[in-house]
Design a protein around this motif. Structure first.
Motif, PDB file in Angstrom:
ATOM      1  N   LEU A  36       0.824  -1.207   0.000  1.00  0.00           N
ATOM      2  CA  LEU A  36       0.000   0.000   0.000  1.00  0.00           C
ATOM      3  C   LEU A  36       0.857   1.255   0.000  1.00  0.00           C
ATOM      4  CD1 LEU A  36      -3.046   0.217  -0.091  1.00  0.00           C
ATOM      5  CD2 LEU A  36      -3.070   0.531   2.387  1.00  0.00           C
ATOM      6  N   ILE A  37       1.881   1.296   0.853  1.00  0.00           N
ATOM      7  CA  ILE A  37       2.709   2.503   0.928  1.00  0.00           C
ATOM      8  C   ILE A  37       3.536   2.672  -0.341  1.00  0.00           C
ATOM      9  CG2 ILE A  37       4.767   1.498   2.032  1.00  0.00           C
ATOM     10  CD1 ILE A  37       3.112   4.856   2.939  1.00  0.00           C
ATOM     11  N   ILE A  38       3.987   1.555  -0.928  1.00  0.00           N
ATOM     12  CA  ILE A  38       4.743   1.634  -2.182  1.00  0.00           C
ATOM     13  C   ILE A  38       3.847   2.158  -3.304  1.00  0.00           C
ATOM     14  CG2 ILE A  38       5.832   0.213  -3.979  1.00  0.00           C
ATOM     15  CD1 ILE A  38       6.941  -1.550  -1.705  1.00  0.00           C
ATOM     16  N   PHE A  39       2.597   1.682  -3.363  1.00  0.00           N
ATOM     17  CA  PHE A  39       1.671   2.131  -4.396  1.00  0.00           C
ATOM     18  C   PHE A  39       1.330   3.607  -4.210  1.00  0.00           C
ATOM     19  CE2 PHE A  39      -2.728   2.293  -6.210  1.00  0.00           C
ATOM     20  CZ  PHE A  39      -2.349   2.133  -7.545  1.00  0.00           C
ATOM     21  N   MET A  40       1.165   4.047  -2.956  1.00  0.00           N
ATOM     22  CA  MET A  40       0.894   5.462  -2.703  1.00  0.00           C
ATOM     23  C   MET A  40       2.046   6.338  -3.183  1.00  0.00           C
ATOM     24  SD  MET A  40      -0.899   5.601   1.074  1.00  0.00           S
ATOM     25  CE  MET A  40      -0.769   7.397   1.057  1.00  0.00           C
ATOM     26  N   TRP A  41       3.274   5.900  -2.890  1.00  0.00           N
ATOM     27  CA  TRP A  41       4.435   6.644  -3.367  1.00  0.00           C
ATOM     28  C   TRP A  41       4.428   6.722  -4.888  1.00  0.00           C
ATOM     29  CZ3 TRP A  41       7.972   9.802  -1.457  1.00  0.00           C
ATOM     30  CH2 TRP A  41       8.220   9.810  -0.081  1.00  0.00           C
ATOM     31  N   GLY A  42       4.002   5.647  -5.554  1.00  0.00           N
ATOM     32  CA  GLY A  42       3.950   5.651  -7.010  1.00  0.00           C
ATOM     33  C   GLY A  42       2.948   6.666  -7.541  1.00  0.00           C
ATOM     34  N   LEU A  43       1.748   6.690  -6.956  1.00  0.00           N
ATOM     35  CA  LEU A  43       0.726   7.638  -7.406  1.00  0.00           C
ATOM     36  C   LEU A  43       1.181   9.082  -7.215  1.00  0.00           C
ATOM     37  CD1 LEU A  43      -2.590   6.021  -6.062  1.00  0.00           C
ATOM     38  CD2 LEU A  43      -1.622   5.917  -8.371  1.00  0.00           C
ATOM     39  N   ILE A  44       1.766   9.356  -6.052  1.00  0.00           N
ATOM     40  CA  ILE A  44       2.242  10.716  -5.788  1.00  0.00           C
ATOM     41  C   ILE A  44       3.439  11.038  -6.670  1.00  0.00           C
ATOM     42  CG2 ILE A  44       3.296  12.185  -4.010  1.00  0.00           C
ATOM     43  CD1 ILE A  44       1.522  10.719  -1.968  1.00  0.00           C
ATOM     44  N   SER A 103      11.734   4.063  -5.209  1.00  0.00           N
ATOM     45  CA  SER A 103      11.915   3.616  -6.592  1.00  0.00           C
ATOM     46  C   SER A 103      10.592   3.644  -7.347  1.00  0.00           C
ATOM     47  CB  SER A 103      12.495   2.197  -6.606  1.00  0.00           C
ATOM     48  OG  SER A 103      13.782   2.169  -6.033  1.00  0.00           O
ATOM     49  N   PHE A 104       9.516   3.211  -6.701  1.00  0.00           N
ATOM     50  CA  PHE A 104       8.208   3.265  -7.348  1.00  0.00           C
ATOM     51  C   PHE A 104       7.815   4.715  -7.620  1.00  0.00           C
ATOM     52  CE2 PHE A 104       6.589  -0.813  -7.978  1.00  0.00           C
ATOM     53  CZ  PHE A 104       5.246  -0.753  -8.341  1.00  0.00           C
ATOM     54  N   ASN A 105       8.153   5.589  -6.669  1.00  0.00           N
ATOM     55  CA  ASN A 105       7.898   7.012  -6.850  1.00  0.00           C
ATOM     56  C   ASN A 105       8.607   7.536  -8.089  1.00  0.00           C
ATOM     57  OD1 ASN A 105       9.048   9.991  -6.109  1.00  0.00           O
ATOM     58  ND2 ASN A 105       6.991   9.726  -5.290  1.00  0.00           N
ATOM     59  N   ARG A 106       9.859   7.117  -8.279  1.00  0.00           N
ATOM     60  CA  ARG A 106      10.632   7.584  -9.432  1.00  0.00           C
ATOM     61  C   ARG A 106      10.171   6.929 -10.730  1.00  0.00           C
ATOM     62  NH1 ARG A 106      12.049  11.874  -6.569  1.00  0.00           N
ATOM     63  NH2 ARG A 106      13.574  11.439  -4.928  1.00  0.00           N
ATOM     64  N   ILE A 107       9.764   5.640 -10.646  1.00  0.00           N
ATOM     65  CA  ILE A 107       9.278   4.963 -11.854  1.00  0.00           C
ATOM     66  C   ILE A 107       8.049   5.686 -12.403  1.00  0.00           C
ATOM     67  CG2 ILE A 107       8.143   2.867 -12.701  1.00  0.00           C
ATOM     68  CD1 ILE A 107      10.003   1.274 -10.829  1.00  0.00           C
ATOM     69  N   PHE A 108       7.103   5.983 -11.524  1.00  0.00           N
ATOM     70  CA  PHE A 108       5.915   6.706 -11.964  1.00  0.00           C
ATOM     71  C   PHE A 108       6.271   8.135 -12.375  1.00  0.00           C
ATOM     72  CE2 PHE A 108       3.766   3.113 -10.430  1.00  0.00           C
ATOM     73  CZ  PHE A 108       2.420   3.175 -10.775  1.00  0.00           C
ATOM     74  N   GLY A 109       7.300   8.708 -11.715  1.00  0.00           N
ATOM     75  CA  GLY A 109       7.737  10.044 -12.085  1.00  0.00           C
ATOM     76  C   GLY A 109       8.287  10.112 -13.493  1.00  0.00           C
ATOM     77  N   VAL A 110       8.825   9.003 -13.988  1.00  0.00           N
ATOM     78  CA  VAL A 110       9.342   8.956 -15.352  1.00  0.00           C
ATOM     79  C   VAL A 110       8.221   9.191 -16.358  1.00  0.00           C
ATOM     80  CG1 VAL A 110      10.313   7.394 -17.096  1.00  0.00           C
ATOM     81  CG2 VAL A 110      11.332   7.514 -14.816  1.00  0.00           C
ATOM     82  N   PHE A 111       6.988   8.760 -16.017  1.00  0.00           N
ATOM     83  CA  PHE A 111       5.881   8.918 -16.952  1.00  0.00           C
ATOM     84  C   PHE A 111       5.461  10.374 -17.108  1.00  0.00           C
ATOM     85  CE2 PHE A 111       5.312   4.455 -15.670  1.00  0.00           C
ATOM     86  CZ  PHE A 111       5.262   3.869 -16.925  1.00  0.00           C
ATOM     87  N   ALA A 112       5.725  11.225 -16.089  1.00  0.00           N
ATOM     88  CA  ALA A 112       5.297  12.619 -16.135  1.00  0.00           C
ATOM     89  C   ALA A 112       5.891  13.364 -17.336  1.00  0.00           C
ATOM     90  CB  ALA A 112       5.632  13.327 -14.828  1.00  0.00           C
ATOM     91  N   PRO A 113       7.227  13.343 -17.533  1.00  0.00           N
ATOM     92  CA  PRO A 113       7.755  14.041 -18.709  1.00  0.00           C
ATOM     93  C   PRO A 113       7.363  13.393 -20.029  1.00  0.00           C
ATOM     94  CG  PRO A 113       9.496  12.847 -17.560  1.00  0.00           C
ATOM     95  CD  PRO A 113       8.297  12.828 -16.679  1.00  0.00           C
ATOM     96  N   ILE A 114       7.145  12.067 -20.020  1.00  0.00           N
ATOM     97  CA  ILE A 114       6.702  11.409 -21.251  1.00  0.00           C
ATOM     98  C   ILE A 114       5.313  11.910 -21.637  1.00  0.00           C
ATOM     99  CG2 ILE A 114       6.050   9.193 -22.263  1.00  0.00           C
ATOM    100  CD1 ILE A 114       8.221   7.880 -20.587  1.00  0.00           C
ATOM    101  N   ILE A 115       4.434  12.026 -20.634  1.00  0.00           N
ATOM    102  CA  ILE A 115       3.106  12.590 -20.879  1.00  0.00           C
ATOM    103  C   ILE A 115       3.219  14.026 -21.354  1.00  0.00           C
ATOM    104  CG2 ILE A 115       0.943  13.273 -19.765  1.00  0.00           C
ATOM    105  CD1 ILE A 115       1.290  10.850 -17.908  1.00  0.00           C
ATOM    106  N   ALA A 116       4.143  14.770 -20.729  1.00  0.00           N
ATOM    107  CA  ALA A 116       4.300  16.179 -21.080  1.00  0.00           C
ATOM    108  C   ALA A 116       4.772  16.361 -22.517  1.00  0.00           C
ATOM    109  CB  ALA A 116       5.291  16.836 -20.125  1.00  0.00           C
ATOM    110  N   ILE A 117       5.551  15.411 -23.020  1.00  0.00           N
ATOM    111  CA  ILE A 117       6.062  15.512 -24.391  1.00  0.00           C
ATOM    112  C   ILE A 117       4.920  15.466 -25.396  1.00  0.00           C
ATOM    113  CG2 ILE A 117       7.418  14.297 -26.156  1.00  0.00           C
ATOM    114  CD1 ILE A 117       9.326  13.448 -23.905  1.00  0.00           C
TER     115      ILE A 117
END
Length: 542
Positions: free
Chosen positions: A356-364, A491-505
């Motif tokens: 649960l905490i790992i998934f929350m970090w991913g969403l944020i 790490s999950f936080n950063r993995i999901f963070g990678v999608f942010a600039p891809i979406i922005a592109i």
């Protein structure tokens, strides 16, 4: 009294009551003088958890003193860097428009943010996992050295590709800061002072202020004219380079300051790898700095082995240098077979909590950079009653500074709220919900000043949220797997963070769509917080 209820030798000092091994596994609230442990015998090795309870009581005996005050400062640098450097990327991004120097390809500016998030991901995974194997101190020091060196070098980047490479490299250092720094700080705190881990988020807000203040002074005064007809040349656009040199230099200064105050390896790390003697040595060094007598002896820890009928673990001895005995390093590498990761999911309750905490970090991790990484760009294009009149560079960075200053009282309020009846979970729920609400509300702004006001509210609530999240995560993993558990979340936080600039592109950032997505993710995270099984308030984190 059964064998497992025999008392371990009493601690010295004012609190001379015996510690019962059975006390180590109480999950209900205890008295103020003997804070109950967060974990039960089902959550891990009962011998290790019993010894960890003895060690926690010993740290309570030592109290919050000179060592913890010093650690509060040098560990606080980690929170500062964790927020400052990602903001550095967003602050310089809009200035990389030199026709004869660094400039991003058309519509490819988010590639720099992508490079940053890939570096943060690699750093979070490497440094946090290694901290449970080779120790906290190595990562604690070298992450700053790597960040500072490549931050300075980035200021001399000849082109956008080089800038992206150096950004990924400095982010590799930044990614390991908080997972390691929060562990080494928490493991030196008395149970009565664990709320300070939440208050440490004020350093996080300070990092945002520092980055925005320096950018306002340097970038706004040494950048190309904003006129659309002006061709931006390298010689007229030195501000972002001065900014990089300054931030990198300050990071190297903080690296040196960490050596001015000697940080000892965590006693709980030595205990986790079965080295009771070195755990005791490190504990006694902390006691000496706090001018307190040694609180326990080696017999106190060995007594636990006797009670459980287990032979004392004989670790491979090494000298002061990590590499002085290659056999130690070889053994650690050989034994690292993902057992640390498996222990984060050892039983149903721990597995549910970790997931649960790992998934929350991913969403944020997706919500926050999708919105905040492009805040200066978005503010610059918000009108002040006139859609055709964008903000100046100076106004843009001034507004970013105002937003960041609002974060400090939010972080301090978080430290108060987590000790109230609502605890960590209630505070996390409320702050996530309010963060999402204010993001939705910001889409109604018609002027830059109104948008600035909504962003201030967002900054205040999000700093409460991050203050709790950064403290709660290391608290719900015991020391043996703390680096690994926090590393998985980061790490999950950063993995999901990678999608942010891809979406922005591929998305239109001038619309409000990213804000609605971010707000929804924060709302979901808030309701997930209510499902978390552990509440650390009033309990000792082993």
């Amino acid at each position: 009294m059964s064998d497992h209820e025999e008392p371990v030798k009493a601690l010295s000092g004012k609190d001379d009551r015996p510690i019962h091994v059975s006390e180590s596994f109480k999950s209900d609230s205890g008295s103020d003088s003997d804070v109950s442990a967060l974990f039960s015998a089902e959550d891990g090795d009962p011998v290790y958890l019993a010894k960890s309870k003895v060690l926690s009581r010993a740290i309570d005996q030592i109290g919050f003193g000179r060592y913890q005050y010093g650690l509060l400062v040098v560990a606080g640098f980690g929170w500062l860097a964790d927020n400052a450097w990602p903001i550095v990327t967003s602050l310089v991004l809009a200035r990389l428009v030199e026709v004869d120097g660094v400039h991003y390809p058309p519509k490819r500016a988010p590639y720099l943010t992508l490079a940053q998030n890939l570096g943060l991901l690699a750093g979070a995974a490497f440094w946090s996992l290694s901290s449970d194997i080779i120790g906290r101190r190595w990562a604690f020091n070298f992450t700053f050295l790597i960040t500072g060196i490549f931050g300075v070098v980035a200021g001399a980047s000849p082109n956008f590709g080089a800038m992206g490479t150096f950004c990924a490299l400095w982010s590799f250092g930044v990614g390991g800061n908080l997972p390691v720094d929060s562990a080494i700080f928490l493991e030196a705190l008395p149970s009565t002072h664990q709320w300070i881990l939440t208050a440490m988020s004020s350093w996080w807000a300070l990092g945002q202020i520092l980055a925005n203040l320096l950018s306002w002074a340097l970038i706004s005064n040494f950048s190309c004219d904003d006129s659309a007809t002006t061709v931006c040349r390298k010689d007229d656009n030195k501000g972002w380079r001065y900014f990089m040199y300054t931030m990198g230099g300050l990071t190297l200064v903080m690296f040196l300051l960490r050596f001015a105050f000697r940080v000892f390896e965590s006693p709980k790390f030595y205990l986790a790898r079965g080295d009771d003697e070195r755990a005791l040595q490190s504990l006694n060094k902390i006691a000496a700095i706090n001018r307190k007598p040694p609180p326990i002896t080696i017999e106190d820890l060995q007594r636990v082995d006797e009670i459980y009928g287990r032979d004392e673990v004989k670790p491979v001895k090494s000298k002061n240098s990590l590499f002085a005995n290659n056999q130690l390093l070889k053994e650690k590498i050989r034994k690292f077979d993902l057992s640390h990761i498996r222990q984060c999911f050892a039983n149903r309750r721990l597995a549910f909590s970790s997931s649960l905490i790992i998934f929350m970090w991913g969403l944020i991790g997706l919500a926050f950079p999708l919105y905040n990484a492009f805040l200066p760009y978005y503010l610059e294009n918000k009108s002040n009653g006139n859609a055709n009149k964008p903000l100046s560079v100076r106004e843009t960075y001034r507004n970013s500074l105002i937003v960041s200053v609002i974060g400090i009282p939010g972080a301090l309020l978080a430290a108060v709220l987590v000790e109230l009846r609502i605890g960590r979970k209630g505070t996390l729920f409320g702050s996530c919900i309010l963060t999402g609400v204010f993001l939705f509300a910001s889409t109604t702004a018609k002027t830059s000043n109104a948008y600035l006001g909504w962003n201030c509210a967002f900054s205040f609530c999000s700093n409460i949220m991050y203050g709790v999240l950064y403290a709660y995560t290391p608290e719900i993993f015991y020391a043996k797997i703390r680096g690994t558990g926090v590393g998985l979340a980061a790490s999950f936080n950063r993995i999901f963070g990678v999608f942010a600039p891809i979406i922005a592109i591929f998305a239109d950032l001038t619309t409000s769509a990213p804000i609605f997505v971010s707000g929804a993710l924060f709302l979901v995270s808030g309701f997930l917080a209510l499902l978390l099984p552990y509440e650390p308030r009033g309990k000792s984190s082993l």
